[in-house]
Scaffold this active site. Structure first.
Site, mmCIF file in Angstrom:
data_model
loop_
_atom_site.group_PDB
_atom_site.id
_atom_site.type_symbol
_atom_site.label_atom_id
_atom_site.label_comp_id
_atom_site.label_asym_id
_atom_site.label_seq_id
_atom_site.Cartn_x
_atom_site.Cartn_y
_atom_site.Cartn_z
ATOM 1 N N ASP A 186 0.857 -1.192 0.000
ATOM 2 C CA ASP A 186 0.000 0.000 0.000
ATOM 3 C C ASP A 186 0.894 1.243 0.000
ATOM 4 O OD1 ASP A 186 0.992 0.026 2.630
ATOM 5 O OD2 ASP A 186 -0.800 -0.935 3.412
ATOM 6 N N ASP A 246 1.397 5.112 1.559
ATOM 7 C CA ASP A 246 1.003 6.099 2.563
ATOM 8 C C ASP A 246 1.671 7.416 2.234
ATOM 9 O OD1 ASP A 246 -0.459 4.277 4.232
ATOM 10 O OD2 ASP A 246 1.465 3.435 4.818
ATOM 11 N N ASP A 263 8.167 3.659 13.589
ATOM 12 C CA ASP A 263 8.689 2.542 14.379
ATOM 13 C C ASP A 263 10.154 2.183 14.100
ATOM 14 O OD1 ASP A 263 7.994 1.610 11.877
ATOM 15 O OD2 ASP A 263 7.008 -0.209 12.575
HETATM 16 P P1 ATP Z 1 3.411 -3.287 5.179
HETATM 17 O O1 ATP Z 1 2.284 -2.396 4.741
HETATM 18 O O2 ATP Z 1 4.230 -3.826 4.088
HETATM 19 O O3 ATP Z 1 2.982 -4.331 6.166
HETATM 20 P P2 ATP Z 1 4.314 -0.910 6.495
HETATM 21 O O4 ATP Z 1 5.600 -0.563 7.179
HETATM 22 O O5 ATP Z 1 3.902 -0.062 5.341
HETATM 23 O O6 ATP Z 1 4.431 -2.417 6.057
HETATM 24 P P3 ATP Z 1 1.859 -0.080 7.692
HETATM 25 O O7 ATP Z 1 1.047 -0.740 8.751
HETATM 26 O O8 ATP Z 1 1.274 0.133 6.345
HETATM 27 O O9 ATP Z 1 3.194 -0.940 7.589
HETATM 28 O O10 ATP Z 1 2.334 1.297 8.319
HETATM 29 C C1 ATP Z 1 2.815 2.367 7.538
HETATM 30 C C2 ATP Z 1 3.899 3.119 8.293
HETATM 31 O O11 ATP Z 1 3.368 3.670 9.498
HETATM 32 C C3 ATP Z 1 5.084 2.288 8.737
HETATM 33 O O12 ATP Z 1 6.028 2.101 7.718
HETATM 34 C C4 ATP Z 1 5.637 3.073 9.904
HETATM 35 O O13 ATP Z 1 6.408 4.161 9.454
HETATM 36 C C5 ATP Z 1 4.362 3.640 10.524
HETATM 37 N N1 ATP Z 1 3.865 2.775 11.615
HETATM 38 C C6 ATP Z 1 2.992 1.733 11.503
HETATM 39 N N2 ATP Z 1 2.754 1.181 12.689
HETATM 40 C C7 ATP Z 1 3.486 1.889 13.593
HETATM 41 C C8 ATP Z 1 3.658 1.797 15.002
HETATM 42 N N3 ATP Z 1 3.037 0.884 15.733
HETATM 43 N N4 ATP Z 1 4.476 2.704 15.597
HETATM 44 C C9 ATP Z 1 5.116 3.668 14.872
HETATM 45 N N5 ATP Z 1 4.991 3.787 13.549
HETATM 46 C C10 ATP Z 1 4.186 2.913 12.905
HETATM 47 MG MG MG Z 2 2.119 -0.181 4.362
#
Ligand code: ATP
Ligand code: MG
Length: 397
Positions: free
Chosen positions: A29, A31, A110
């Site tokens: 996805d 963001d 994170d």
């Molecule tokens: P994927 O979508 O491939 O599982 P992602 O890193 O993009 O991995 P998302 O859940 O889409 O995961 O979150 C988007 C972004 O938001 C992350 O890359 C991170 O920067 C931030 N994020 C998500 N969860 C947390 C958290 N619990 N604490 C701090 N930052 C977070």
């Molecule tokens: Mg993501």
């Protein structure tokens, strides 16, 4: 992003999508982070909906159910942000404490590899957190003090493990030490958020490795203690499953990911059926009776699947596969034909699971099919004989 920038705002691609693009992987996805407030974003996009109670975010809807999540730069750690601090106050200034600058937004993320920003104006990756160096060296590291960051939000530990396994990265020593020390905090974490994260792990096709690392780090003991202790005990003789079976089946299912539509359901079955078998054997002793223990099966399946939060419909499917498969197993072991079961609409699915279970247990698919065909042929013969007998008894018409 272009529309936001044209209207005088900053807008960056952030988080996992930047990480995945730099690793030449397809992002799940996208963001976006911007200095536009949720209300301002809504004014710019007709296809926008504001979501979230604690943190208001904009979801921009595109064709094929694609959603781009647009959040406003935040400053403080997640839990310090309140409903009101949203910038929507009567004086228009109430949210100033919450919203921040891009570098502050990067700090609250994170992991360093998830804290990168991509600027479409300059085609540059902006790195406030040392994410590029960690991406290059294959390191998973929290942004800031790992102990503090994991205490702030224990679910970050699950995320750290997922990203390490997915990318084939090492967890940096201080992050790993904090993770091992703080894993028990996951016991108290928010159940629905925990379930969302475990669901993500289940869908990724590297679940066996994720589970192995979660177990090694003490995460599984906190999130799913029953499974953790099952995997620690030696395989009981004569049971249908065992720890070795679970690991083998999960690895096989990871290989099947994306090719076999059964993979997701079978993965859940591979996690819960061993626990179900153990509970039934502990309570009633052998042999397992497929129909007699239906009520317990139902209740225990709900209990076992609680940490993962399996949807009710899927649970019902699992119940059907479990009881149908046990009936098939009893029939085949006794060399009897599964006559009634064969008429059920779910017979094929039960055979698929039985074939999978047999294959993991060391029986080839061909041998299993031969056994099944022999039993079915015997059933046909029995049926023919029964019909003949009935016709004879009826006498001539
Ligand atoms: P994927 O979508 O491939 O599982 P992602 O890193 O993009 O991995 P998302 O859940 O889409 O995961 O979150 C988007 C972004 O938001 C992350 O890359 C991170 O920067 C931030 N994020 C998500 N969860 C947390 C958290 N619990 N604490 C701090 N930052 C977070
Ligand atoms: Mg993501």
């Amino acid at each position: 992003m272009t529309r936001l920038v044209r209207n005088g705002f900053q807008a960056y691609l952030v988080g996992g999508s930047v990480r995945d693009l730099l690793l030449s992987r397809v992002p799940k996805d996208f963001d976006i982070s911007t200095d536009a407030r949720p209300g301002q974003i809504k004014k710019l996009f007709r296809n926008c909906r504001i979501i979230g109670r604690r943190f208001r975010l904009a979801h921009i809807f595109f064709r094929d159910n694609k959603i781009i999540e647009v959040s406003t730069f935040r400053r403080t750690p997640a839990d310090a942000i309140s409903d009101e601090a949203d910038g929507a106050g009567p004086d228009g200034k109430r949210g100033d404490n919450t919203f921040g600058e891009p570098h502050e937004d990067a700090q609250r993320r994170d992991l360093t590899i998830n804290g990168l920003f991509y600027d479409i104006q300059s085609f540059c990756v902006i790195d406030y957190v040392g994410g590029i160096a960690d991406l290059r060296s294959g390191i998973v590291r929290t942004i800031g003090d790992p102990d503090e960051r994991f205490r702030e939000d224990p679910l970050r530990m699950i995320r750290a493990v997922r990203h390490a396994v997915q990318a084939g990265f090492q967890i940096e020593p201080a992050t790993e030490a904090a993770l091992r020390a703080r894993a028990p905090l996951l016991m108290e974490s928010n159940v629905s958020r925990l379930q969302d994260d475990i669901q993500k792990d289940l869908e990724r096709g590297v679940f066996a490795s994720v589970l192995r690392m979660q177990r090694d780090m003490g995460i599984l003991a906190a999130t799913f203690p029953e499974l953790d202790s099952y995997l620690s005990t030696a395989d009981p003789p004569g049971t249908l499953f065992g720890a070795a079976w679970v690991w083998q089946s999960l690895s096989r299912l990871d290989e099947m990911q994306g090719q076999d539509p059964n993979a997701s359901r079978f993965r859940l079955a591979a996690l819960f059926f061993p626990l179900l078998e153990k509970r039934l054997l502990d309570a009633f002793g052998p042999p397992l009776h497929p129909v007699q223990h239906m009520k317990e099966t139902h209740l225990w399946l709900i209990e076992c699947s609680h940490p993962i939060g399996v949807h009710r419909g899927v649970r019902e499917d699992l119940k059907t596969i479990w009881s149908g498969w046990l009936r098939l197993h009893v029939c085949l072991s006794a060399g009897k034909p599964p006559i009634r079961l064969k008429r059920k609409p779910y017979f094929k699915e039960i055979c698929d699971w039985a074939r999978f279970h047999a294959a993991v247990s060391g029986e080839s698919a061909e041998r299993f099919d031969a056994r099944l065909q022999t039993a079915l042929a015997a059933g046909k013969e029995t049926g023919n004989r029964r019909r003949k007998r009935r016709r004879k008894a009826r006498g001539p018409r």
